[in-house]
Design an enzyme around this catalytic site. Sequence first.
Site, PDB file in Angstrom:
ATOM      1  N   GLU A 100       0.830  -1.182   0.048  1.00 47.28           N
ATOM      2  CA  GLU A 100       0.036   0.025   0.015  1.00 47.28           C
ATOM      3  C   GLU A 100       0.834   1.165  -0.213  1.00 47.28           C
ATOM      4  O   GLU A 100       0.849   1.916   1.051  1.00 47.28           O
ATOM      5  CB  GLU A 100      -0.713   0.221   1.309  1.00 47.28           C
ATOM      6  CG  GLU A 100      -1.989  -1.297   1.217  1.00 47.28           C
ATOM      7  CD  GLU A 100      -2.913  -1.244   2.157  1.00 47.28           C
ATOM      8  OE1 GLU A 100      -2.767  -0.348   3.300  1.00 47.28           O
ATOM      9  OE2 GLU A 100      -4.158  -1.798   1.654  1.00 47.28           O
ATOM     10  N   GLU A 107      -5.368  -8.446  -1.219  1.00 46.84           N
ATOM     11  CA  GLU A 107      -6.148  -8.133   0.228  1.00 46.84           C
ATOM     12  C   GLU A 107      -7.464  -7.927  -0.235  1.00 46.84           C
ATOM     13  O   GLU A 107      -7.818  -6.870  -0.979  1.00 46.84           O
ATOM     14  CB  GLU A 107      -5.481  -7.111   1.054  1.00 46.84           C
ATOM     15  CG  GLU A 107      -4.450  -7.368   1.501  1.00 46.84           C
ATOM     16  CD  GLU A 107      -3.594  -6.153   2.464  1.00 46.84           C
ATOM     17  OE1 GLU A 107      -4.613  -5.185   3.177  1.00 46.84           O
ATOM     18  OE2 GLU A 107      -2.781  -5.986   2.628  1.00 46.84           O
TER      19      GLU A 107
HETATM   20  P1  P53 Z   1      -7.180  -3.340   9.471  1.00 41.41           P
HETATM   21  C1  P53 Z   1      -6.688   1.010   6.723  1.00 41.41           C
HETATM   22  C2  P53 Z   1      -5.973   1.109   7.690  1.00 41.41           C
HETATM   23  C3  P53 Z   1      -4.760   0.382   8.069  1.00 41.41           C
HETATM   24  C4  P53 Z   1      -4.262  -0.386   7.012  1.00 41.41           C
HETATM   25  O1  P53 Z   1      -6.785  -3.147   7.818  1.00 41.41           O
HETATM   26  C5  P53 Z   1      -5.031  -0.598   5.883  1.00 41.41           C
HETATM   27  C6  P53 Z   1      -6.232  -0.159   5.523  1.00 41.41           C
HETATM   28  C7  P53 Z   1      -7.249  -0.302   4.453  1.00 41.41           C
HETATM   29  O2  P53 Z   1      -6.774   0.256   3.240  1.00 41.41           O
HETATM   30  O3  P53 Z   1      -4.368  -1.524   4.801  1.00 41.41           O
HETATM   31  C8  P53 Z   1      -4.514  -2.911   4.755  1.00 41.41           C
HETATM   32  O4  P53 Z   1      -6.046  -4.237   9.904  1.00 41.41           O
HETATM   33  C9  P53 Z   1      -3.108  -3.299   5.022  1.00 41.41           C
HETATM   34  C10 P53 Z   1      -3.179  -4.359   6.150  1.00 41.41           C
HETATM   35  C11 P53 Z   1      -4.393  -4.398   7.319  1.00 41.41           C
HETATM   36  C12 P53 Z   1      -5.671  -4.443   6.366  1.00 41.41           C
HETATM   37  O5  P53 Z   1      -5.628  -3.435   5.257  1.00 41.41           O
HETATM   38  O6  P53 Z   1      -7.066  -1.820   9.931  1.00 41.41           O
HETATM   39  O7  P53 Z   1      -2.408  -3.591   4.109  1.00 41.41           O
HETATM   40  O8  P53 Z   1      -1.995  -4.533   6.905  1.00 41.41           O
HETATM   41  O9  P53 Z   1      -4.246  -5.276   8.113  1.00 41.41           O
HETATM   42  C13 P53 Z   1      -6.795  -4.405   7.251  1.00 41.41           C
HETATM   43  O10 P53 Z   1      -8.610  -3.991   9.551  1.00 41.41           O
END
Ligand code: P53
Length: 478
Positions: free
Chosen positions: A182, A375
Amino acid sequence: MTKLTFPEGFLWGGATAANQCEGAYDADGRGLANVDVAPIGPERGPVIVGKRKMFDFEEGYHYPAKVGIDMYNRYKEDIALFGEMGFKTYRLSIAWTRIFPKGDELEPNEKGLQFYEDLFKECHKYGIEPLVTITHFDCPMHLIKEYGGWRNRKMLEFYERLCRTLFTRYKGLVKYWLTFNEINMILHAPFMGAGLYFEEGENEEQVKYQAAHHELVASAIATKIAHEIDSENKVGCMLAAGQYYPNTPHPRDVWEAINLDREGYFFVDVQARGEYPNYAKKEWERKGIEIAMEEGDLDILKEHTVDFISFSYYSSRVASGDPEVKDKTAGNIFASLKNPYLDASEWGWQIDPLGLRITLNVIWDRYQKPLFIVENGLGAVDTPDENGYVEDDYRINYLAEHVKTMRDAINEDGVELWGYTTWGCIDLVSAGTGEMKKRYGFIYVDLDNDGKGTLNRSKKKSFDWYKEVIATNGASVK
Ligand code: P53
């Protein structure tokens, strides 16, 4: 009759990130990283955006990454379960500080290298192809303290050394690589995304785009080296995606949606097309942002574009050009307006399966390079029975609806998609909130937000569901 199956060789699997599951934060010489020092609780937000300085563990906080789900010690059991589900691929990330504990050493830490070698070999036992994220938000703390993280051009040298070490050591074991998870997260959570901490009064945008330039050049150099070391290597970029919709047909809303999409596509424009887009150059000009570049940077970007484009997709987003409209959705770093036509998860993330088909098509139309969804999934509260079994029909429904629209994008629209790895195939620590309670897995892990639990693994209902999806190459999803 519509075709229900996916293309032959489609890479079904699941995804994790080192800091969210490995734990063992100081084992076998591992150094400290930014992702370790993000606590659960109200301080997490300010820490990951670079507003609250927390460069080490502090008294009175709980740091879930210290233990993660202890995958460092249990990976064999976990990979066996992935194998049982029939995974074709497993996306995982390398913890930079296992390989170079401080980040600027000349020689790597053999124990760290050995760990991933063993892990990759374990994957291959089950016919699982590893898909490796070189950095999933992690940056050695030493590099942050000494050099300021990615704001410093010196990072290119350290990252290049990391990549060269990995490509050389894992030649023949790994062929799918992602350079930065990301990459657009640098704009939204710059400490977590790129080890950036801001001093009072600093021009943050200037710093973020300078750091982005360093990452983009580093990514192109990595792509170059990967191809030189093994022509079989495929290197991808990775975007936190999710198309913006205009809040109304008002042209200023449409315009805002285009501009917000560009904030993310900016990165892929460089990584996939090899050039800084004009809209970015114009915006930097307007804002007085000046990016220091060295001779050769633009050539490297041009000559070493990615082989494929990967992205995360959880939700679409809504944009308004009307300053009065401020009803933001909760719980996501990418705060967007509410879409009244969509339901939301318990964390306020709006659920939009058709949005995945839309996002796939937009990205495909824009770049014409193979895509990979790395993801997707539903973070939810699970209630296990006494055997650790969870009846997670809500998760099955979410995934099934997304599998259908992804199939439509391939079979009906002709999008080229290499694979699909669901996020957090085994329950792990949330990146955004630090919670364990926000679960994505097919496999339940007995651990709570306070770090209590046996760490035992058990299968949820979705485990068998996904196994069937993979076994039928998607045809079981009706
Ligand atoms: P979580 C939002 C916030 C933080 C990470 O998120 C994020 C996103 C979504 O775009 O990105 C990805 O754990 C990331 C992962 C993460 C997943 O989204 O906040 O690549 O590391 O765990 C899900 O529910």
